[in-house]
Motif scaffolding. Structure first.
Motif, mmCIF file in Angstrom:
data_model
loop_
_atom_site.group_PDB
_atom_site.id
_atom_site.type_symbol
_atom_site.label_atom_id
_atom_site.label_comp_id
_atom_site.label_asym_id
_atom_site.label_seq_id
_atom_site.Cartn_x
_atom_site.Cartn_y
_atom_site.Cartn_z
ATOM 1 N N SER A 1 -7.621 2.403 9.553
ATOM 2 C CA SER A 1 -7.941 0.984 9.758
ATOM 3 C C SER A 1 -8.487 0.762 11.159
ATOM 4 O O SER A 1 -9.460 0.017 11.353
ATOM 5 C CB SER A 1 -6.695 0.126 9.538
ATOM 6 O OG SER A 1 -6.216 0.242 8.208
ATOM 7 N N ILE B 1 -10.028 -0.453 3.100
ATOM 8 C CA ILE B 1 -11.062 -1.430 3.433
ATOM 9 C C ILE B 1 -10.457 -2.815 3.652
ATOM 10 O O ILE B 1 -10.840 -3.532 4.580
ATOM 11 C CB ILE B 1 -12.126 -1.495 2.330
ATOM 12 C CG1 ILE B 1 -12.751 -0.106 2.119
ATOM 13 C CG2 ILE B 1 -13.199 -2.518 2.676
ATOM 14 C CD1 ILE B 1 -13.430 0.444 3.345
ATOM 15 N N LEU B 2 -9.494 -3.185 2.798
ATOM 16 C CA LEU B 2 -8.933 -4.541 2.869
ATOM 17 C C LEU B 2 -8.158 -4.769 4.160
ATOM 18 O O LEU B 2 -8.309 -5.815 4.808
ATOM 19 C CB LEU B 2 -8.020 -4.794 1.665
ATOM 20 C CG LEU B 2 -7.313 -6.146 1.658
ATOM 21 C CD1 LEU B 2 -8.320 -7.275 1.531
ATOM 22 C CD2 LEU B 2 -6.276 -6.215 0.554
ATOM 23 N N GLY C 1 -6.036 3.881 -1.505
ATOM 24 C CA GLY C 1 -6.904 3.042 -2.313
ATOM 25 C C GLY C 1 -7.736 2.050 -1.514
ATOM 26 O O GLY C 1 -8.155 2.311 -0.375
ATOM 27 N N SER C 2 -7.944 0.869 -2.114
ATOM 28 C CA SER C 2 -8.809 -0.149 -1.513
ATOM 29 C C SER C 2 -8.242 -0.739 -0.232
ATOM 30 O O SER C 2 -8.950 -1.419 0.509
ATOM 31 C CB SER C 2 -9.058 -1.278 -2.521
ATOM 32 O OG SER C 2 -7.837 -1.899 -2.884
ATOM 33 N N SER C 3 -6.971 -0.478 0.044
ATOM 34 C CA SER C 3 -6.367 -1.017 1.271
ATOM 35 C C SER C 3 -7.026 -0.462 2.526
ATOM 36 O O SER C 3 -6.952 -1.078 3.591
ATOM 37 C CB SER C 3 -4.872 -0.710 1.292
ATOM 38 O OG SER C 3 -4.199 -1.396 0.261
ATOM 39 N N LEU D 1 -10.646 -10.600 -2.904
ATOM 40 C CA LEU D 1 -11.842 -10.326 -3.696
ATOM 41 C C LEU D 1 -12.117 -11.456 -4.683
ATOM 42 O O LEU D 1 -13.247 -11.946 -4.777
ATOM 43 C CB LEU D 1 -11.670 -9.000 -4.440
ATOM 44 C CG LEU D 1 -12.822 -8.599 -5.377
ATOM 45 C CD1 LEU D 1 -14.106 -8.443 -4.591
ATOM 46 C CD2 LEU D 1 -12.482 -7.310 -6.117
ATOM 47 N N THR E 1 -6.052 9.529 0.892
ATOM 48 C CA THR E 1 -6.879 8.325 0.909
ATOM 49 C C THR E 1 -6.988 7.706 -0.482
ATOM 50 O O THR E 1 -7.068 6.487 -0.624
ATOM 51 C CB THR E 1 -8.277 8.634 1.452
ATOM 52 O OG1 THR E 1 -8.860 9.704 0.688
ATOM 53 C CG2 THR E 1 -8.214 9.027 2.908
ATOM 54 N N THR F 1 0.819 -1.212 0.000
ATOM 55 C CA THR F 1 0.000 0.000 0.000
ATOM 56 C C THR F 1 0.855 1.266 0.000
ATOM 57 O O THR F 1 0.543 2.231 -0.714
ATOM 58 C CB THR F 1 -0.917 0.011 1.231
ATOM 59 O OG1 THR F 1 -1.694 -1.172 1.257
ATOM 60 C CG2 THR F 1 -1.839 1.223 1.205
ATOM 61 N N GLU G 1 -4.323 -7.749 -2.487
ATOM 62 C CA GLU G 1 -5.620 -7.093 -2.364
ATOM 63 C C GLU G 1 -6.665 -7.793 -3.224
ATOM 64 O O GLU G 1 -7.782 -8.076 -2.774
ATOM 65 C CB GLU G 1 -5.526 -5.612 -2.771
ATOM 66 C CG GLU G 1 -4.690 -4.754 -1.837
ATOM 67 C CD GLU G 1 -3.224 -4.739 -2.233
ATOM 68 O OE1 GLU G 1 -2.825 -5.557 -3.086
ATOM 69 O OE2 GLU G 1 -2.473 -3.924 -1.671
ATOM 70 N N MET G 2 -6.311 -8.091 -4.477
ATOM 71 C CA MET G 2 -7.256 -8.722 -5.389
ATOM 72 C C MET G 2 -7.505 -10.181 -5.027
ATOM 73 O O MET G 2 -8.553 -10.741 -5.371
ATOM 74 C CB MET G 2 -6.736 -8.626 -6.820
ATOM 75 C CG MET G 2 -6.729 -7.219 -7.391
ATOM 76 S SD MET G 2 -8.379 -6.450 -7.362
ATOM 77 C CE MET G 2 -9.310 -7.594 -8.378
ATOM 78 N N SER H 1 -1.958 -9.522 -6.940
ATOM 79 C CA SER H 1 -1.800 -8.696 -5.739
ATOM 80 C C SER H 1 -2.572 -9.336 -4.604
ATOM 81 O O SER H 1 -3.567 -10.033 -4.815
ATOM 82 C CB SER H 1 -2.299 -7.269 -5.973
ATOM 83 O OG SER H 1 -3.709 -7.235 -6.038
#
Length: 598
Positions: free
Chosen positions: A115, A313-314, A309-311, A455, A305, A99, A451-452, A449
Motif C-alpha cells: 500500500s 488497490i482499495l 486480493g483487491s485490497s 466500487l 498477493t 483483508t 471493498e465493494m 463488504s
C-alpha cells in the motif's frame, strides 16, 4: 549568477520534498514548547486509540503501538500540514480485518508495504486525480457504513463475549447464539465507560469565564485526554479486582497468555475480560516476508498477493482519500501540496511495514486534538511518537489489565460520530439522486463488504452522470428580432453520443412547429461536443436543407467551431440579432421572447 540561480532552484525543490527544511530555520523556543504540549496531548490520545484499533483488526495489542510511532515521526520531516497525525485508524483497522482475517501477520505487513509503495507512486506520478472519481456522497456513505460495522463489531466486547466475525450479520448471529454467556460485569463497565467518554467529550463546551484561564485549560485537557483517563482508570480497577490479588497479579501474567475463555466465571477468572499478555519491547527492523510457510507448503509472493486480493488497490485509495480530505480541512487558506502529502503517506507506510505496522493514514480526531492543542509545526509528531515508543518499552506488562469492554467503549465513542446524518439530511433537501448513492454505498458496506461499497458507489455516481448527460436540458423559444422571427434552441453543457439523438428530436419538434422560420442554435452554454454528436448535427443539417429550412449555429467557441467545420452553418455572432441579420436583414427592433408551443 547562473550557478546561484541553479542552487536556488535546487533548494526550493529540496524544501518542497523535505518540508522540514522550510520551517526548521524558524524554529524557536516558544514554538518548541507549543509543539511539546501538543505532542504530549496527542500521545495521550494516540496510545489508547492504537491499542483499541489493534483489537478491532484482530491483532495483538502491540501491533497497534508498532503502527503508532513510525508514521508520526516520519511525517515530521515529510509532511506539510502541521495538524496531520499518521497512525492507525478505525477505517484502516477494519480494512485490515476484512483483508487479513484468518491470515498470518506476515500478510498484514505485506499489505502495509505494498500500500505504501502504491501511494508513493501515485504521488510521484500525480495520480491523485483517481481519488476525485469518488464523490462526496460515496465517501459519506462509505464512512457511515464502516462506522456502523465497527459499532456492531464492538458489541461483543461490551457484552464480555469472545469470537471473531467479519460481517454485521455474522456478529449479530454469534451474539444471539452466545447470549447466555454475556458477562454482567463487562456490560456494566462498558456502559459506564461510554457514559464517561461522552460526558468528558462535552465538558470542553462548557462556558467558563475567560478570567479563569487555569480552569478552562484544565477542563480542556481532561476532555481531550478522555481516552487515556478512561483506559488507565479501568485498568487500575481491573488490577485491584484481579482474583490473584494485587501482589500476585503480575506473577499471574507470566503464567498465562490471555484471559480464561470458559463461558462462566470461576474463582480464578478475572471479573472483566482483559486484553491479555502483550509482547513487550520494541519491534525488530526487517523487510516484510515475500513468502510464508503454511502447513506443508510455501506460499510465494504471487500467492500472498492473490490472498490479499483487491485490497492491494482499495486500501491505498482509501488511505489517500482520507489523508487528502484531512489535509484540505486543516490547510485553511494555505496551498496544499497533494503530491507531497501522498509521497509522505506512502513513505510512512513503507517504513512502517519494516516494524510490522498495520496500514496507517491520518485521522480527523487526532488532527482535531493537535489543532486544539495549539500545534505550531509537524514536530509535535516527534513527541507523540516518543510516547508510543516509551509505552512499548516500559508499559506493555500493564496493558494486560486493560478490559476489553473499555477498548470497545473507546472505539464506539470514536466512530459513532462518523455516521454522517447531516449530509444525508442536506441531500434529502437538495439532491435526492445523490442521497440514493449515499444510502446505496452505506447499505453495501454494511450488508456486503467495504471493498465493494466504494466500487458500487462510484459506479452508481457514473450511472447518474450518464443519465444526466442522456437527458440534457434544452431550451426552445420563438424569438422576434430585427423585424423578423426565428426559433432559438439553447443546448446545455454537452452534446455527446448519449444525448445527440435526443437533442436532434427536440430541434426537429421545434422546427416542425414553425416550418417557415429559421432555427438558430445558441451554443453559449455548450462546452463539449464529441464526434458522434457532430455526425448527428450533420444529418440534422442535411434534413433541414432538404426541406429548405435554415439551421444556424452561433456563439460557438473556437474549439467547437473546428469540430463543426463543414458540418453545419456556423455564424460568428454572439447574439440572436447578429446571427439572424445575414439571413433576413431588416430594421432593428427589440427582441420579444415567447415560449415555443405555448
Amino acid at each position: 549568477m547562473e550557478g546561484d540561480g541553479r542552487a536556488a532552484r535546487w533548494r526550493r525543490v529540496l524544501e518542497r520534498r523535505l518540508p522540514v527544511l522550510s520551517w526548521a530555520r524558524r524554529y524557536d523556543r516558544m514554538t518548541a514548547l507549543a509543539d511539546f504540549v501538543a505532542g504530549i496531548t496527542l500521545g495521550l490520545t494516540l496510545v489508547p486509540q492504537s491499542i483499541a484499533y489493534a483489537t478491532l483488526a484482530d491483532l495483538p495489542v502491540q501491533y497497534g503501538l508498532y503502527s503508532a510511532f513510525m508514521g508520526t515521526i516520519l511525517y515530521t520531516f515529510l509532511g506539510t500540514i502541521k495538524e496531520v497525525s499518521i497512525g492507525p485508524t478505525s477505517l484502516m483497522a477494519l480494512l485490515t480485518l476484512h483483508t487479513c482475517h484468518n491470515l498470518s501477520v506476515e500478510y498484514m505487513q505485506l499489505l502495509t508495504f505494498l500500500s505504501g509503495i502504491i501511494v508513493t507512486l501515485m504521488g510521484i506520478f500525480r495520480l491523485g486525480i483517481l481519488v476525485e472519481l469518488i464523490s462526496a456522497p460515496v465517501t459519506s456513505g462509505f464512512t457511515s457504513g464502516t462506522a456502523m460495522i465497527i459499532v456492531v463489531s464492538q458489541l461483543k466486547g461490551l457484552l464480555g463475549l469472545s469470537f471473531v466475525a467479519e460481517s454485521v450479520s455474522e456478529n449479530l448471529r454469534l451474539i444471539a447464539a452466545k447470549w447466555e454467556h454475556v458477562r454482567r460485569a463487562d456490560c456494566l463497565l462498558g456502559a459506564v465507560c461510554i457514559a464517561v467518554l461522552l460526558t468528558l467529550r462535552k465538558i470542553k463546551d462548557i462556558k467558563i469565564s475567560p478570567k479563569n484561564r487555569r480552569l478552562r485549560k484544565t477542563v480542556w485537557l481532561v476532555s481531550i485526554s478522555r481516552n487515556a483517563i478512561v483506559v488507565i482508570t479501568a485498568s487500575v480497577i481491573a488490577y485491584c479486582l484481579h482474583p490473584s490479588g494485587v501482589g500476585d497479579a503480575f506473577n499471574h501474567i507470566s503464567n498465562t497468555t490471555d484471559t480464561v475463555s470458559t463461558p462462566r466465571a470461576n474463582a480464578t477468572e478475572p471479573i472483566f475480560k482483559l486484553s491479555g499478555r502483550v509482547h513487550g519491547g520494541l519491534p525488530t527492523l526487517s523487510l516484510p516476508a515475500f513468502s510464508v510457510y503454511e502447513g506443508n507448503t510455501t506460499v510465494n509472493f504471487g500467492g500472498m498477493t492473490a490472498k490479499l486480493g483487491s485490497s492491494i488497490i482499495l486500501v491505498p485509495i482509501v488511505m489517500v482519500l482520507a489523508n487528502v480530505a484531512i489535509a484540505k480541512a486543516f490547510s485553511g487558506s494555505r496551498p496544499m501540496d497533494a503530491m507531497q502529502e501522498m509521497v509522505a503517506l506512502g513513505v510512512c507506510n513503507v517504513c512502517g511495514a519494516l516494524v510490522s505496522a498495520m496500514p496507517t493514514c491520518g485521522a480527523f480526531t487526532r488532527s482535531a486534538v493537535s489543532h486544539s492543542s495549539g500545534v505550531r509545526t509537524p514536530a509535535a509528531g516527534l513527541y507523540s511518537g516518543a510516547i508510543s515508543l516509551l509505552a512499548l518499552a516500559f508499559l506493555t506488562e500493564y496493558f494486560y489489565f486493560i478490559p476489553k469492554a473499555t477498548l470497545s467503549a473507546v472505539l464506539i465513542c470514536a466512530v459513532v460520530f462518523m455516521i454522517d446524518v447531516q449530509t444525508a439530511l442536506k441531500l434529502w433537501r437538495q439532491s435526492r439522486p445523490d442521497l440514493a448513492v449515499l444510502v446505496l454505498t452505506c447499505v453495501v458496506s454494511v450488508l456486503w463488504s467495504v471493498e465493494m461499497a466504494v466500487l458500487v458507489g462510484a459506479l452508481a455516481n457514473v450511472a447518474l452522470l450518464l443519465w444526466a448527460c442522456a437527458r440534457p436540458c434544452t431550451e426552445t423559444t420563438r424569438l422576434k428580432v430585427c423585424g423578423g422571427e426565428c426559433v432559438q434552441v439553447r443546448p446545455h453543457a454537452a452534446l455527446l453520443y448519449l444525448n445527440a439523438e435526443r437533442f436532434a428530436s427536440v430541434v426537429a419538434l421545434a422546427a416542425d412547429a414553425a416550418p417557415a422560420l429559421p432555427v438558430l442554435v445558441d451554443c453559449s452554454r455548450l462546452q463539449l461536443l464529441d464526434y458522434s454528436a457532430s455526425q448527428v448535427v450533420k444529418r440534422m443539417n442535411e434534413s433541414f436543407a432538404a426541406r429548405e429550412q435554415r439551421l444556424v449555429f452561433y456563439n460557438v467557441t473556437s474549439e467547437l467551431a473546428k469540430k463543426l467545420d463543414n458540418v453545419v452553418c456556423v455564424v460568428h455572432a454572439t447574439s440572436a440579432e447578429e446571427a439572424f441579420a445575414p439571413i433576413l436583414p431588416s430594421e432593428t427592433s427589440h427582441p420579444e421572447v415567447s415560449p415555443l408551443l405555448a
